[in-house]
Design an enzyme around this catalytic site. Sequence first.
Site, mmCIF file in Angstrom:
data_model
loop_
_atom_site.group_PDB
_atom_site.id
_atom_site.type_symbol
_atom_site.label_atom_id
_atom_site.label_comp_id
_atom_site.label_asym_id
_atom_site.label_seq_id
_atom_site.Cartn_x
_atom_site.Cartn_y
_atom_site.Cartn_z
ATOM 1 C CB CYS A 124 -1.189 0.351 1.256
ATOM 2 S SG CYS A 124 0.002 0.131 2.748
ATOM 3 C CG ASP A 132 1.134 3.672 4.341
ATOM 4 O OD1 ASP A 132 0.926 4.369 3.833
ATOM 5 O OD2 ASP A 132 -0.761 2.761 4.477
ATOM 6 C CB CYS A 152 -3.255 -2.402 8.117
ATOM 7 S SG CYS A 152 -3.898 -1.665 7.019
ATOM 8 C CB CYS A 184 -4.638 4.009 7.587
ATOM 9 S SG CYS A 184 -4.243 1.730 7.867
HETATM 10 FE FE1 FES Z 1 -1.399 1.062 4.495
HETATM 11 FE FE2 FES Z 1 -2.915 0.600 6.392
HETATM 12 S S1 FES Z 1 -3.322 1.374 4.479
HETATM 13 S S2 FES Z 1 -0.891 -0.206 6.514
#
Ligand code: FES
Length: 151
Positions: A53, A55, A122, A78
């Site tokens: 994603c 992150d 996540c 997130c």
């Molecule tokens: Fe990337 Fe939750 S959307 S860690």
Amino acid sequence: MARFDDSFKELEKSVMEDMRRIYSEKVIANFLNPRNLGQIQAPDGFGRVTGPCGDTMEIYLKTKNGKVTNASFWTDGCGPSIASGSMTTELIKGRSIAEARKITQDDILNALGGLPEESLHCALLAANTLREAIKDYLAFKNEPWKRAYRR
Ligand code: FES
């Protein structure tokens, strides 16, 4: 001013109601008040993973006699990733490295009371970051001075 306060409280209440429709109380608590957020200086184990994603999460470990004495995390992700990092560090504190190594995405999800389908990854990001931190710990366990030469 009283009218502003009232509308702010109304807004806050409606945001919380929306969150409760989607997330468990544990997710909300760990997201709004994350445990163990931040860095640990000179960690015995450190992992950084960027998920598909985009992150990133970091996990820091302090150990003594093969036990996790302290753990912290950081993420630019997130809300569910904040809750997952928070819960993961809570789950491993006080455990042996061997036990911490067995923590999976499912363990994190169970401890959080679940996440919506679209946020399951996540918790995986937190599990993978923990794995990296433990790998790092194991790599330098017997020769910690080598950290100074790490690229
Ligand atoms: Fe990337 Fe939750 S959307 S860690």
